[in-house]
Design a protein around this motif. Sequence first.
Motif, mmCIF file in Angstrom:
data_model
loop_
_atom_site.group_PDB
_atom_site.id
_atom_site.type_symbol
_atom_site.label_atom_id
_atom_site.label_comp_id
_atom_site.label_asym_id
_atom_site.label_seq_id
_atom_site.Cartn_x
_atom_site.Cartn_y
_atom_site.Cartn_z
ATOM 1 N N HIS A 254 0.980 12.523 -4.674
ATOM 2 C CA HIS A 254 0.093 11.374 -4.495
ATOM 3 C C HIS A 254 0.941 10.135 -4.258
ATOM 4 N N MET A 255 0.770 9.519 -3.089
ATOM 5 C CA MET A 255 1.653 8.419 -2.691
ATOM 6 C C MET A 255 1.529 7.213 -3.612
ATOM 7 N N THR A 256 0.305 6.865 -3.988
ATOM 8 C CA THR A 256 0.130 5.683 -4.840
ATOM 9 C C THR A 256 0.706 5.924 -6.225
ATOM 10 N N GLU B 236 0.835 -1.202 0.000
ATOM 11 C CA GLU B 236 0.000 0.000 0.000
ATOM 12 C C GLU B 236 0.875 1.260 0.000
ATOM 13 N N GLY B 237 0.271 2.390 -0.353
ATOM 14 C CA GLY B 237 1.009 3.625 -0.588
ATOM 15 C C GLY B 237 1.673 4.233 0.621
ATOM 16 N N HIS B 238 1.301 3.775 1.842
ATOM 17 C CA HIS B 238 1.944 4.317 3.040
ATOM 18 C C HIS B 238 3.459 4.123 3.013
ATOM 19 N N ALA B 239 3.942 3.127 2.284
ATOM 20 C CA ALA B 239 5.371 2.783 2.295
ATOM 21 C C ALA B 239 6.136 3.391 1.130
ATOM 22 N N THR B 240 5.533 4.338 0.418
ATOM 23 C CA THR B 240 6.138 4.869 -0.804
ATOM 24 C C THR B 240 7.506 5.497 -0.575
ATOM 25 N N THR C 96 1.970 -3.256 -3.966
ATOM 26 C CA THR C 96 0.617 -3.812 -3.924
ATOM 27 C C THR C 96 -0.344 -2.733 -3.479
ATOM 28 N N THR C 97 -1.364 -2.486 -4.285
ATOM 29 C CA THR C 97 -2.411 -1.526 -3.938
ATOM 30 C C THR C 97 -3.676 -2.297 -3.573
ATOM 31 N N HIS C 98 -4.380 -1.807 -2.568
ATOM 32 C CA HIS C 98 -5.538 -2.526 -2.037
ATOM 33 C C HIS C 98 -6.854 -1.772 -2.220
ATOM 34 N N THR C 99 -6.790 -0.452 -2.289
ATOM 35 C CA THR C 99 -7.987 0.360 -2.124
ATOM 36 C C THR C 99 -8.653 0.670 -3.456
ATOM 37 N N ALA D 163 4.374 5.477 -5.986
ATOM 38 C CA ALA D 163 4.731 4.069 -5.809
ATOM 39 C C ALA D 163 4.630 3.314 -7.133
ATOM 40 N N ILE D 164 3.613 3.603 -7.913
ATOM 41 C CA ILE D 164 3.451 2.934 -9.210
ATOM 42 C C ILE D 164 4.610 3.288 -10.130
ATOM 43 N N ARG D 165 4.999 4.570 -10.143
ATOM 44 C CA ARG D 165 6.086 5.000 -11.021
ATOM 45 C C ARG D 165 7.432 4.380 -10.639
#
Length: 543
Positions: free
Chosen positions: A361-363, A276-280, A311-314, A366-368
């Motif tokens: 944006h954290m997610t 999840e994005g908290h760990a970006t 891994t994204t969950h939301t 993270a994706i990039r």
Amino acid sequence: MTQVSEEKIPYLPERLEGLAEVALNLSWRWNRKARSMFRAIDDVLWSITWHNPVEMLRRVDPARLATCARDPEFLALFDEVVSEIPRLMSPEGTWFHEHYPELVDHPIAYFCAEFGLHNSVPIYSGGLGVLAGDHIKGASDLGVPTVGVGLLYRKGYIDQKIRLDGWQEGSDEILDLAITPLTRVMGPDGGYSLATLEASQRTIHLGAWQMQAGRVRILLLDSNLEGNDPEDRELTQKLYGRGFELRLKQEWILGVGGVRVLRTLGIDPAAWHANEGHATFMLVERLRELVTSGTALEEAIREVRSRSIFTTHTPVAAGHDAFSSDLIESTTGAYWEGLGLDRETVLRLGHHPEIDHDTFHMTAAAIRLSGGVNAVSKRHGRVTQRMWQSLWPERQMAEVPIQPITNGVHLPSWMAHFLMELLDEHFGSDWQSHVDEPDFWNRISEVDDARLWEAHVQSKGRLLGFIREQTRRRWRDTWHEASHLVGAGTLFSPEALTIGFARRFASYKRADLLFRNEGRLRRLLTDPWRPVQVLFAGKAHPA
């Protein structure tokens, strides 16, 4: 016993010293024989301590332990459990060791804001933490070399209480570390501080606590150290505290601090997983390491991506963290200058094409910065591809490179004892070694329907018994109105269809989807032969 064991559990008979080693490793949680062993010591105390072996062994009457040390039946079970410890801690014989023996010394770093392994360490709020816990347990079972990185929340997550008028109140329960399996990690210099970082123009020292779950070590970062500003000592105390600034600083500590603590401890992961994005910021810190060592930005990004999984969950926008550029700059300060990049370049890492460009944006970041992006089910994969298609405007939605990997459930943790015993009878005690074989589950139809229903009824009875016991305790300690007893579910019927909602009842989780089909719901609620009751639970314990 070791010094740590003696500090946690001051007294054990010499014959039973191995109890400490079992209690301090959460693998007992998914070991039926270990649980039976602890229950056999003192069934009542086992229940009172909510199945916490450390607390139970600290409170149990020494005379009872002395009796157990002379009981041949108990000693036979004890010896069987303790004799398994070397095998449970060694990678030899595991799936990973069999298929990838050359990689057993190259761990995966698994970063997550919460881990739900057992209620004795309440540093989780719900699904994300419980899933992370199941990932850790599964990695242990398979022998996948993994080190978890999270935060130590001494005040845990909000403990919900329902007032007489039906509204929720929150309260804090400060975690007593003495009755947990957590042990403090010491630095190479023998001190508590393992790493530092800058936040809001102050230096924050970080320590860590270790939690062992089978073969997997989990490091929980802690800012509550002497020498830190009093405000900074509170940063890691509460899971999902209020306010964007606190959330940002916690994620800053998790990501940047987590990488630095691993470096201090000499742990060099071969792969990095942001759950999840908290760990970006874990990805960003590794990017900084490369750039400051002389690697060009584009090459550094490729290097970070090549060893990173996200891994994204939301499935809804409200569940993804985004911070204003002003807050990012005021919190992280000169860190960005260390990247040697201008403000706009940095913000572009976290740019979401459909959101204000002045937001990180954290997610999106993270994706990039990840070479692989996972969704958590096929359905969620399609939803996520649609949500993030704007990052790949030249691609059709189905071509967006987000891979669905359906969440697994750690079977030994979550399958009811009654059902496991039934499968033992029908398929033999080794049936768990065949759960990955599709034909095995086809044989479930061979089990007698009446016996399956009996196992279901027994499990439901245990749930309702738990509710009544919880109610009895709260009536004894805090409640004073009869309406509390009714509202707590003491009158629930074991015959009714029970619909339950547990833990965080946040609106974006869309619990009302269950009731969207009004015709079906009306039939369900008006069927005289199918009574329905709804349970709202304040906590969801993996216990």
